[in-house]
Write a protein that holds these residues in place. Structure first.
Motif, mmCIF file in Angstrom:
data_model
loop_
_atom_site.group_PDB
_atom_site.id
_atom_site.type_symbol
_atom_site.label_atom_id
_atom_site.label_comp_id
_atom_site.label_asym_id
_atom_site.label_seq_id
_atom_site.Cartn_x
_atom_site.Cartn_y
_atom_site.Cartn_z
ATOM 1 N N LEU A 87 0.814 -1.230 0.000
ATOM 2 C CA LEU A 87 0.000 0.000 0.000
ATOM 3 C C LEU A 87 0.843 1.274 0.000
ATOM 4 C CD1 LEU A 87 -3.115 -0.479 2.333
ATOM 5 C CD2 LEU A 87 -3.006 -0.597 -0.157
ATOM 6 N N ASN A 88 2.155 1.177 -0.178
ATOM 7 C CA ASN A 88 3.003 2.374 -0.170
ATOM 8 C C ASN A 88 3.087 2.934 -1.589
ATOM 9 O OD1 ASN A 88 4.707 4.423 0.558
ATOM 10 N ND2 ASN A 88 5.970 3.141 1.874
ATOM 11 N N VAL A 89 1.933 3.372 -2.079
ATOM 12 C CA VAL A 89 1.775 3.901 -3.435
ATOM 13 C C VAL A 89 0.831 5.102 -3.369
ATOM 14 C CG1 VAL A 89 2.146 1.645 -4.526
ATOM 15 C CG2 VAL A 89 -0.181 2.388 -3.969
ATOM 16 N N PRO A 90 0.818 5.932 -4.409
ATOM 17 C CA PRO A 90 -0.118 7.060 -4.408
ATOM 18 C C PRO A 90 -1.567 6.598 -4.207
ATOM 19 C CG PRO A 90 1.484 7.300 -6.181
ATOM 20 C CD PRO A 90 1.688 5.930 -5.601
ATOM 21 N N THR A 91 -2.305 7.386 -3.459
ATOM 22 C CA THR A 91 -3.702 7.051 -3.153
ATOM 23 C C THR A 91 -4.532 6.925 -4.428
ATOM 24 O OG1 THR A 91 -3.458 8.168 -1.050
ATOM 25 C CG2 THR A 91 -5.691 7.783 -1.773
ATOM 26 N N SER A 92 -4.194 7.696 -5.456
ATOM 27 C CA SER A 92 -4.935 7.602 -6.717
ATOM 28 C C SER A 92 -4.849 6.192 -7.308
ATOM 29 C CB SER A 92 -4.429 8.641 -7.724
ATOM 30 O OG SER A 92 -3.052 8.432 -7.995
ATOM 31 N N ASN A 93 -3.720 5.519 -7.110
ATOM 32 C CA ASN A 93 -3.581 4.141 -7.601
ATOM 33 C C ASN A 93 -4.580 3.220 -6.909
ATOM 34 O OD1 ASN A 93 -1.226 5.561 -8.395
ATOM 35 N ND2 ASN A 93 -0.053 3.668 -8.515
ATOM 36 N N ILE A 94 -4.733 3.386 -5.596
ATOM 37 C CA ILE A 94 -5.656 2.537 -4.834
ATOM 38 C C ILE A 94 -7.097 2.865 -5.224
ATOM 39 C CG2 ILE A 94 -6.399 1.834 -2.521
ATOM 40 C CD1 ILE A 94 -3.519 0.933 -3.381
ATOM 41 N N ASP A 117 4.668 -2.402 10.000
ATOM 42 C CA ASP A 117 4.270 -1.937 11.335
ATOM 43 C C ASP A 117 3.575 -0.600 11.155
ATOM 44 O OD1 ASP A 117 5.301 -2.869 14.361
ATOM 45 O OD2 ASP A 117 4.649 -0.772 14.243
ATOM 46 N N MET A 118 2.559 -0.335 11.966
ATOM 47 C CA MET A 118 1.826 0.932 11.858
ATOM 48 C C MET A 118 2.640 2.107 12.423
ATOM 49 S SD MET A 118 -1.188 0.514 10.406
ATOM 50 C CE MET A 118 -2.395 1.682 11.060
ATOM 51 N N ASN A 119 3.593 1.830 13.304
ATOM 52 C CA ASN A 119 4.413 2.877 13.919
ATOM 53 C C ASN A 119 5.352 3.458 12.847
ATOM 54 O OD1 ASN A 119 6.907 3.947 15.104
ATOM 55 N ND2 ASN A 119 6.019 3.334 17.070
ATOM 56 N N PRO A 120 5.246 4.770 12.589
ATOM 57 C CA PRO A 120 6.068 5.369 11.528
ATOM 58 C C PRO A 120 7.572 5.194 11.737
ATOM 59 C CG PRO A 120 4.337 6.891 12.216
ATOM 60 C CD PRO A 120 4.313 5.741 13.188
ATOM 61 N N GLY A 131 13.240 2.105 5.378
ATOM 62 C CA GLY A 131 13.911 3.295 4.889
ATOM 63 C C GLY A 131 12.952 4.308 4.288
ATOM 64 N N GLN A 132 11.642 4.062 4.414
ATOM 65 C CA GLN A 132 10.632 4.944 3.824
ATOM 66 C C GLN A 132 9.593 5.343 4.861
ATOM 67 O OE1 GLN A 132 8.892 2.764 0.588
ATOM 68 N NE2 GLN A 132 10.648 3.052 -0.736
ATOM 69 N N SER A 133 8.839 6.369 4.537
ATOM 70 C CA SER A 133 7.713 6.791 5.360
ATOM 71 C C SER A 133 6.521 5.875 5.104
ATOM 72 C CB SER A 133 7.331 8.227 4.988
ATOM 73 O OG SER A 133 6.055 8.553 5.502
#
Length: 158
Positions: free
Chosen positions: A61-68, A84-87, A95-97
């Protein structure tokens, strides 16, 4: 070496199993890399196979919301590897947000598709704990997600 397929080529190779898919509620799971980066391919494939096949995504799910937004009307189910939900834990491990992940989870919740999701929450040795994983599960339950796959990553030492 990988072979690249067009939606038409993939459909031609998989439709041999169409009767089996329809009889068993089966179909095709698009996995990674990250299938949500190929939303146009998946949309075209859905147009070819029609509504009877089960189409699943295995995604971070680490993709632009428009894709979803594009894919939700096209697919039946999502298998979401949440890490993990913890940022901070997410960033340490990937290594990403995880801002897009959280935004996409909210989008799925807003569209009422939580029951179409299996959320994988791993125990990642050296990165998160059972308590962290429980916190992730509680945060997801607050968004209405109910189906979880809890497991432990096997970390290989090189």
């Amino acid at each position: 070496r990988f072979r690249e397929y067009s939606p038409e080529q993939l459909y031609a190779e998989t439709r041999i199993d169409e009767l089996y898919f329809i009889a068993t509620n089966g179909g095709v799971t698009f996995g990674g890399g990250e299938p949500c980066l190929r939303q146009q391919f998946i949309r075209e494939f859905r147009e070819l196979c029609g509504p009877a096949w089960q189409l699943n995504l295995e995604t971070s799910l680490n993709v632009p919301t428009s894709n979803i937004k594009t894919l939700l009307p096209v697919v039946n189910a999502l298998i979401i590897d949440i890490k993990d939900m913890n940022p901070d834990i997410y960033r340490d491990y990937t290594g990403q947000s995880n801002a897009l992940v959280l935004e996409n989870l909210r989008l799925i919740a807003e569209t009422g598709r939580q029951s179409d999701c299996i959320v994988r929450i791993p125990l990642i040795p050296g990165y998160n704990t059972d308590t962290d994983r429980e916190n992730s599960r509680k945060a997801l339950e607050a968004l209405g997600f109910t189906r979880f796959d809890l497991f432990t990553y096997q970390i290989r030492k090189h």
